[in-house]
Design a protein around this motif. Sequence first.
Motif, mmCIF file in Angstrom:
data_model
loop_
_atom_site.group_PDB
_atom_site.id
_atom_site.type_symbol
_atom_site.label_atom_id
_atom_site.label_comp_id
_atom_site.label_asym_id
_atom_site.label_seq_id
_atom_site.Cartn_x
_atom_site.Cartn_y
_atom_site.Cartn_z
ATOM 1 N N SER A 261 30.885 85.471 36.384
ATOM 2 C CA SER A 261 30.823 86.669 35.543
ATOM 3 C C SER A 261 31.340 87.912 36.265
ATOM 4 C CB SER A 261 29.374 86.917 35.082
ATOM 5 O OG SER A 261 28.562 87.357 36.171
ATOM 6 N N VAL A 262 31.580 87.785 37.571
ATOM 7 C CA VAL A 262 32.076 88.885 38.404
ATOM 8 C C VAL A 262 33.497 88.551 38.851
ATOM 9 C CG1 VAL A 262 31.633 90.246 40.484
ATOM 10 C CG2 VAL A 262 29.720 89.329 39.169
ATOM 11 N N ASP A 263 34.355 89.546 38.918
ATOM 12 C CA ASP A 263 35.762 89.304 39.250
ATOM 13 C C ASP A 263 35.936 88.532 40.546
ATOM 14 O OD1 ASP A 263 36.675 90.501 36.958
ATOM 15 O OD2 ASP A 263 37.118 92.435 37.899
ATOM 16 N N THR A 264 35.147 88.864 41.552
ATOM 17 C CA THR A 264 35.305 88.208 42.862
ATOM 18 C C THR A 264 34.710 86.809 42.892
ATOM 19 O OG1 THR A 264 33.304 89.376 43.580
ATOM 20 C CG2 THR A 264 35.442 90.333 44.223
ATOM 21 N N GLY A 265 34.135 86.364 41.777
ATOM 22 C CA GLY A 265 33.564 85.024 41.729
ATOM 23 C C GLY A 265 34.182 84.131 40.674
ATOM 24 N N LYS A 266 35.335 84.550 40.119
ATOM 25 C CA LYS A 266 35.958 83.779 39.044
ATOM 26 C C LYS A 266 36.280 82.347 39.468
ATOM 27 C CE LYS A 266 36.253 87.134 35.965
ATOM 28 N NZ LYS A 266 35.394 87.110 34.757
ATOM 29 N N GLY A 267 36.566 82.161 40.753
ATOM 30 C CA GLY A 267 36.931 80.827 41.232
ATOM 31 C C GLY A 267 35.775 80.054 41.840
ATOM 32 N N ALA A 268 34.540 80.433 41.521
ATOM 33 C CA ALA A 268 33.372 79.770 42.118
ATOM 34 C C ALA A 268 33.378 78.273 41.831
ATOM 35 C CB ALA A 268 32.092 80.401 41.589
ATOM 36 N N THR A 269 33.092 77.496 42.868
ATOM 37 C CA THR A 269 33.077 76.041 42.716
ATOM 38 C C THR A 269 32.157 75.417 43.751
ATOM 39 O OG1 THR A 269 34.504 74.078 42.545
ATOM 40 C CG2 THR A 269 35.028 75.638 44.284
ATOM 41 N N ILE A 270 31.603 74.270 43.419
ATOM 42 C CA ILE A 270 30.737 73.522 44.346
ATOM 43 C C ILE A 270 31.633 72.729 45.291
ATOM 44 C CG2 ILE A 270 29.031 71.679 44.539
ATOM 45 C CD1 ILE A 270 28.004 72.534 41.754
ATOM 46 N N ILE A 271 31.353 72.838 46.597
ATOM 47 C CA ILE A 271 32.174 72.112 47.570
ATOM 48 C C ILE A 271 31.384 71.063 48.344
ATOM 49 C CG2 ILE A 271 33.785 74.018 47.855
ATOM 50 C CD1 ILE A 271 32.384 74.525 50.615
ATOM 51 N N GLY A 272 30.050 71.041 48.195
ATOM 52 C CA GLY A 272 29.269 70.068 48.940
ATOM 53 C C GLY A 272 27.789 70.283 48.753
ATOM 54 N N ARG A 273 27.023 69.641 49.632
ATOM 55 C CA ARG A 273 25.570 69.778 49.542
ATOM 56 C C ARG A 273 24.927 69.489 50.890
ATOM 57 N NH1 ARG A 273 23.431 67.721 45.271
ATOM 58 N NH2 ARG A 273 25.422 67.665 44.147
ATOM 59 N N ALA A 274 23.686 69.898 51.029
ATOM 60 C CA ALA A 274 22.898 69.624 52.237
ATOM 61 C C ALA A 274 22.240 68.260 52.110
ATOM 62 C CB ALA A 274 21.848 70.704 52.438
ATOM 63 N N LYS A 275 22.128 67.559 53.249
ATOM 64 C CA LYS A 275 21.544 66.221 53.266
ATOM 65 C C LYS A 275 20.615 66.078 54.462
ATOM 66 C CE LYS A 275 24.411 62.830 52.960
ATOM 67 N NZ LYS A 275 25.569 61.958 53.204
ATOM 68 N N GLU A 276 19.717 65.122 54.381
ATOM 69 C CA GLU A 276 18.922 64.755 55.549
ATOM 70 C C GLU A 276 19.863 64.267 56.643
ATOM 71 O OE1 GLU A 276 15.775 65.019 56.102
ATOM 72 O OE2 GLU A 276 14.740 65.137 54.159
ATOM 73 N N GLY A 277 19.563 64.632 57.870
ATOM 74 C CA GLY A 277 20.386 64.163 58.972
ATOM 75 C C GLY A 277 20.499 65.176 60.079
ATOM 76 N N ALA A 278 21.224 64.797 61.116
ATOM 77 C CA ALA A 278 21.413 65.677 62.264
ATOM 78 C C ALA A 278 22.187 66.921 61.838
ATOM 79 C CB ALA A 278 22.167 64.937 63.373
ATOM 80 N N PRO A 279 21.924 68.046 62.515
ATOM 81 C CA PRO A 279 22.629 69.278 62.149
ATOM 82 C C PRO A 279 24.121 69.208 62.469
ATOM 83 C CG PRO A 279 21.249 69.635 64.089
ATOM 84 C CD PRO A 279 20.918 68.282 63.574
ATOM 85 N N MET A 280 24.916 68.964 61.453
ATOM 86 C CA MET A 280 26.367 68.881 61.595
ATOM 87 C C MET A 280 26.999 69.059 60.226
ATOM 88 S SD MET A 280 27.191 64.797 61.897
ATOM 89 C CE MET A 280 26.080 64.503 63.255
ATOM 90 N N VAL A 281 28.324 69.230 60.221
ATOM 91 C CA VAL A 281 29.081 69.298 58.976
ATOM 92 C C VAL A 281 30.009 68.086 58.933
ATOM 93 C CG1 VAL A 281 30.723 70.621 57.583
ATOM 94 C CG2 VAL A 281 28.986 71.805 58.937
ATOM 95 N N THR A 282 29.970 67.372 57.821
ATOM 96 C CA THR A 282 30.869 66.243 57.635
ATOM 97 C C THR A 282 31.693 66.466 56.369
ATOM 98 O OG1 THR A 282 29.254 64.958 56.356
ATOM 99 C CG2 THR A 282 29.250 64.668 58.763
ATOM 100 N N MET A 283 32.785 65.743 56.263
ATOM 101 C CA MET A 283 33.644 65.882 55.086
ATOM 102 C C MET A 283 34.050 64.522 54.558
ATOM 103 S SD MET A 283 37.077 68.167 54.472
ATOM 104 C CE MET A 283 38.163 67.264 55.569
ATOM 105 N N ARG A 284 33.839 64.321 53.253
ATOM 106 C CA ARG A 284 34.386 63.146 52.583
ATOM 107 C C ARG A 284 35.869 63.408 52.358
ATOM 108 N NH1 ARG A 284 30.110 63.983 49.142
ATOM 109 N NH2 ARG A 284 31.537 64.437 47.411
ATOM 110 N N THR A 285 36.696 62.585 52.956
ATOM 111 C CA THR A 285 38.133 62.825 52.897
ATOM 112 C C THR A 285 38.724 62.302 51.596
ATOM 113 O OG1 THR A 285 38.802 60.739 53.899
ATOM 114 C CG2 THR A 285 38.210 62.539 55.398
ATOM 115 N N ALA A 286 39.950 62.733 51.333
ATOM 116 C CA ALA A 286 40.642 62.307 50.117
ATOM 117 C C ALA A 286 40.932 60.814 50.128
ATOM 118 C CB ALA A 286 41.943 63.092 49.968
ATOM 119 N N PHE A 287 40.857 60.184 51.313
ATOM 120 C CA PHE A 287 41.124 58.752 51.427
ATOM 121 C C PHE A 287 39.855 57.920 51.355
ATOM 122 C CE2 PHE A 287 44.512 60.973 53.733
ATOM 123 C CZ PHE A 287 45.619 60.512 53.039
ATOM 124 N N GLY A 288 38.709 58.583 51.105
ATOM 125 C CA GLY A 288 37.462 57.844 50.955
ATOM 126 C C GLY A 288 36.663 57.676 52.231
#
Length: 338
Positions: free
Chosen positions: A294-321
């Motif tokens: 609803s705000v100009d600076t948020g027009k492109g808002a999108t979900i990119i991931g979520r928090a999960k149980e596990g060690a403190p790190m960032v992981t990425m599901r790649t386009a290749f699975g």
Amino acid sequence: MTLRDDKVTLSHGGGGKAMRDLIAEVFTSVFEPTSREDQARLTHEALLEAGAQLAFTTDSYVVTPVEFPGGDIGKIAVCGTVNDLAVGGAKPLWLSAAFIIEEGTEIALLRRIVASMKAEADKAGVKIVTGDTKVVGRGSADKVFITTSGVGVIPAGRDLRADMIQPGDVAIVNGVLGDHGATILAARGDMMLSSDLQSDCAALGHLMEATCTAVPVRACRDATRGGIASALNEMAEAAGCTIEIDEAALPLRPEVKGTCEILGLDPLYLANEGTLVLFVPAEHADTALAAMRSVDTGKGATIIGRAKEGAPMVTMRTAFGGSRIVDMLVGEQLPRIC
């Protein structure tokens, strides 16, 4: 008009009439502070609310070039400080601005920078209330450096902290990633790159206020130096959980992807100046997206991931699975970007 010089000289930092004229005609005539004393005197009704807290931040800006597509060092100085307050849930109210100016800098450039700051401050709903100028000799700076501090008010009951993130919470960004870093790289001309990219530089106070009013936001960070990857790693460490992002969901312009492929850079580490990532409980995700959009600076808002149980790190599901770890930035891909 008493300021007749085209360029800054050392006399403009000497404490006499030349300095007074520079400050009066370039700075205070635009910022219009309410007091000409050595301190700003601040009052606001938000300070009277029981349980409200003051938020205070400071930052310095040394971007090169000082003017670039989509902004300049003055715009970044205002937006960056406003955003540091806003991502903590504060309503930004007041800024200070201190300028280190190199001898020989064009007065016209200073006027453009100051006008840009005033325009952004007005748009963000903040007031530049106090400041300082210093002039240094040629070669001691790069035209102009700016330090801004900001004060805001966090309403009672609002508490945004990365250690509040819970497994299952979703990560939402408000727009595309990497535009600022790619724009600055192209603007320097070192790599002979040509593009129509513009910096995403923007103040995000109105966006955060709309979102925090609509849903219980757990935590938020602006993805500046080190990009979205570094911001998420800091949050994962504070929360003590894994944050998983989806490569297919990351909003990246083809021009940014192409620039990174040519130069061997990772867009997840490119700086942003108008992009944030926030976490909300999954059941509030749709409401959060609607509020942000609803705000100009948020027009492109999108979900990119979520928090999960596990060690403190960032992981990425790649386009290749597959899956890979997205670590903190080591070193610096691009210096002097903000």
